[in-house]
Design an enzyme around this catalytic site. Sequence first.
Site, mmCIF file in Angstrom:
data_model
loop_
_atom_site.group_PDB
_atom_site.id
_atom_site.type_symbol
_atom_site.label_atom_id
_atom_site.label_comp_id
_atom_site.label_asym_id
_atom_site.label_seq_id
_atom_site.Cartn_x
_atom_site.Cartn_y
_atom_site.Cartn_z
ATOM 1 N N ASN A 169 1.539 -2.426 5.447
ATOM 2 C CA ASN A 169 0.780 -1.175 5.623
ATOM 3 C C ASN A 169 -0.573 -1.205 4.923
ATOM 4 O O ASN A 169 -1.519 -0.582 5.405
ATOM 5 C CB ASN A 169 1.626 -0.006 5.092
ATOM 6 N N SER A 171 -3.766 -0.107 14.171
ATOM 7 C CA SER A 171 -4.623 1.077 14.368
ATOM 8 C C SER A 171 -5.051 1.130 15.829
ATOM 9 O O SER A 171 -5.050 0.093 16.520
ATOM 10 C CB SER A 171 -5.878 0.947 13.498
ATOM 11 N N TYR A 227 -13.638 -3.647 10.628
ATOM 12 C CA TYR A 227 -12.315 -3.005 10.663
ATOM 13 C C TYR A 227 -11.626 -3.267 12.005
ATOM 14 O O TYR A 227 -10.462 -3.653 12.063
ATOM 15 C CB TYR A 227 -12.478 -1.504 10.415
ATOM 16 N N ASP A 284 -2.773 -7.500 -5.102
ATOM 17 C CA ASP A 284 -3.748 -7.460 -4.012
ATOM 18 C C ASP A 284 -3.203 -8.323 -2.869
ATOM 19 O O ASP A 284 -3.051 -9.542 -3.040
ATOM 20 C CB ASP A 284 -5.087 -8.010 -4.545
ATOM 21 N N VAL A 285 -2.927 -7.727 -1.732
ATOM 22 C CA VAL A 285 -2.353 -8.509 -0.627
ATOM 23 C C VAL A 285 -3.302 -9.613 -0.146
ATOM 24 O O VAL A 285 -2.866 -10.579 0.476
ATOM 25 C CB VAL A 285 -1.926 -7.637 0.583
ATOM 26 N N GLY A 316 0.829 -1.210 0.000
ATOM 27 C CA GLY A 316 0.000 0.000 0.000
ATOM 28 C C GLY A 316 0.858 1.251 0.000
ATOM 29 O O GLY A 316 0.596 2.204 0.750
ATOM 30 N N ILE A 370 -5.112 9.886 11.238
ATOM 31 C CA ILE A 370 -4.095 10.382 10.318
ATOM 32 C C ILE A 370 -4.784 10.913 9.061
ATOM 33 O O ILE A 370 -5.705 10.274 8.534
ATOM 34 C CB ILE A 370 -3.107 9.249 9.927
ATOM 35 N N SER A 407 1.449 3.357 -2.518
ATOM 36 C CA SER A 407 1.136 4.375 -3.542
ATOM 37 C C SER A 407 0.550 5.646 -2.947
ATOM 38 O O SER A 407 0.667 6.718 -3.538
ATOM 39 C CB SER A 407 0.165 3.794 -4.575
HETATM 40 P P1 NAP Z 1 -5.142 5.098 2.078
HETATM 41 O O1 NAP Z 1 -4.727 6.523 1.990
HETATM 42 O O2 NAP Z 1 -6.539 4.716 1.750
HETATM 43 O O3 NAP Z 1 -4.119 4.229 1.184
HETATM 44 C C1 NAP Z 1 -4.295 2.843 1.123
HETATM 45 C C2 NAP Z 1 -3.123 2.207 0.393
HETATM 46 O O4 NAP Z 1 -3.290 0.778 0.439
HETATM 47 C C3 NAP Z 1 -3.071 2.590 -1.073
HETATM 48 O O5 NAP Z 1 -1.708 2.629 -1.451
HETATM 49 C C4 NAP Z 1 -3.782 1.427 -1.756
HETATM 50 O O6 NAP Z 1 -3.368 1.212 -3.103
HETATM 51 C C5 NAP Z 1 -3.337 0.264 -0.883
HETATM 52 N N1 NAP Z 1 -4.220 -0.895 -0.914
HETATM 53 C C6 NAP Z 1 -5.550 -0.942 -0.654
HETATM 54 N N2 NAP Z 1 -6.004 -2.196 -0.787
HETATM 55 C C7 NAP Z 1 -4.942 -2.952 -1.137
HETATM 56 C C8 NAP Z 1 -4.772 -4.325 -1.427
HETATM 57 N N3 NAP Z 1 -5.801 -5.191 -1.380
HETATM 58 N N4 NAP Z 1 -3.532 -4.774 -1.771
HETATM 59 C C9 NAP Z 1 -2.486 -3.909 -1.822
HETATM 60 N N5 NAP Z 1 -2.589 -2.604 -1.556
HETATM 61 C C10 NAP Z 1 -3.802 -2.136 -1.220
HETATM 62 O O7 NAP Z 1 -4.905 4.530 3.561
HETATM 63 P P2 NAP Z 1 -3.986 5.072 4.763
HETATM 64 O O8 NAP Z 1 -4.802 5.970 5.585
HETATM 65 O O9 NAP Z 1 -2.670 5.499 4.255
HETATM 66 O O10 NAP Z 1 -3.836 3.717 5.595
HETATM 67 C C11 NAP Z 1 -2.672 2.894 5.541
HETATM 68 C C12 NAP Z 1 -2.747 1.895 6.686
HETATM 69 O O11 NAP Z 1 -2.805 2.603 7.919
HETATM 70 C C13 NAP Z 1 -3.990 1.006 6.644
HETATM 71 O O12 NAP Z 1 -3.644 -0.289 7.084
HETATM 72 C C14 NAP Z 1 -4.922 1.658 7.642
HETATM 73 O O13 NAP Z 1 -5.845 0.748 8.178
HETATM 74 C C15 NAP Z 1 -3.931 2.142 8.668
HETATM 75 N N6 NAP Z 1 -4.429 3.232 9.511
HETATM 76 C C16 NAP Z 1 -4.841 4.410 8.975
HETATM 77 C C17 NAP Z 1 -5.296 5.420 9.813
HETATM 78 C C18 NAP Z 1 -5.771 6.753 9.316
HETATM 79 O O14 NAP Z 1 -6.302 7.526 10.124
HETATM 80 N N7 NAP Z 1 -5.599 7.093 8.052
HETATM 81 C C19 NAP Z 1 -5.323 5.207 11.209
HETATM 82 C C20 NAP Z 1 -4.889 3.998 11.711
HETATM 83 C C21 NAP Z 1 -4.433 3.018 10.863
HETATM 84 P P3 NAP Z 1 -4.069 2.004 -4.359
HETATM 85 O O15 NAP Z 1 -3.504 3.408 -4.321
HETATM 86 O O16 NAP Z 1 -3.612 1.241 -5.539
HETATM 87 O O17 NAP Z 1 -5.538 1.972 -4.123
#
Ligand code: NAP
Length: 252
Positions: A87, A142, A155, A60-61, A9, A188, A11
Amino acid sequence: MSKTALITGASRGIGRAITIALAKQGYDCAINYAKNVVAAHEVKAIVEQSGQRALSVQGDVGSSADRERIVRETIETFGQIDLLVNNAGVAPDVRADILEAGEASFDRLISTNLKGPYFLTQLVAREMIKTNTAGKIVFITSVSAYAASTNRGDYCISKAGLSMAVKLFAARLAADNINVYEIRPGIIETDMTGPVKAKYDELIHQKDLTPIKRWGKPEDVAKAVVAIAMDLLPFSTGEVIDVDGGYHFRRL
Ligand code: NAP
């Protein structure tokens, strides 16, 4: 010789920031993504501008065949994996009460957020052992690993399960000199939280949700990964690192 990191993830959002920070620390990076090839290639270009090698690898993971290909392509390109950052993760498309939420969303979240990183770690750990690499493995979980949100039970369960995966792999891999860490981000600012921005703005700025009154940035999470990548926590494994503005402790 540069070390190699595989970041899932990578990108967008947190994974993107982690990848850019690791490249600045001298890591070659395998940039995994699901669909967004343009964003992945942008990250690849930034890594290369830092003077490091980069591979963008779609997959896709949640898919067994994709996980095998991701690891194979990374090993073919870089020879070994020193650091795995699990991630990639998704939120439910719709936040639905646990008395209403359906199985399709549950299956999607468990597959992507829990089964994917669990079995990817299995593959990468075997490679680390085979190549005698004293590697490191990071799981991005998280606050939802322990905070109950009844409108996204799927989730929360996926992240609580992932938290146990950290302990399991930490216990199993310590003898192979592989340390395993959990990073627990709070709120975040990324695409994932875009749809709920107004709600969290209010909770942070008006309702005293967190001692540190601001949104977390992807770079805040990246800094914790860099500390691990630079081997600054050599006597810690199975360790939880909260990156949440102090959300996790009780206040009175
Ligand atoms: P995001 O902005 O939605 O980005 C998600 C990333 O994961 C993108 O690069 C996406 O790729 C990739 N992805 C989604 N499904 C996938 C799959 N099946 N296989 C491979 N890659 C996949 O999310 P984020 O906020 O950065 O979150 C990253 C991690 O942090 C997640 O595990 C999330 O649960 C965790 N987290 C986030 C927050 C928050 O507040 N944002 C808080 C706690 C934990 P594409 O660009 O190709 O779609």
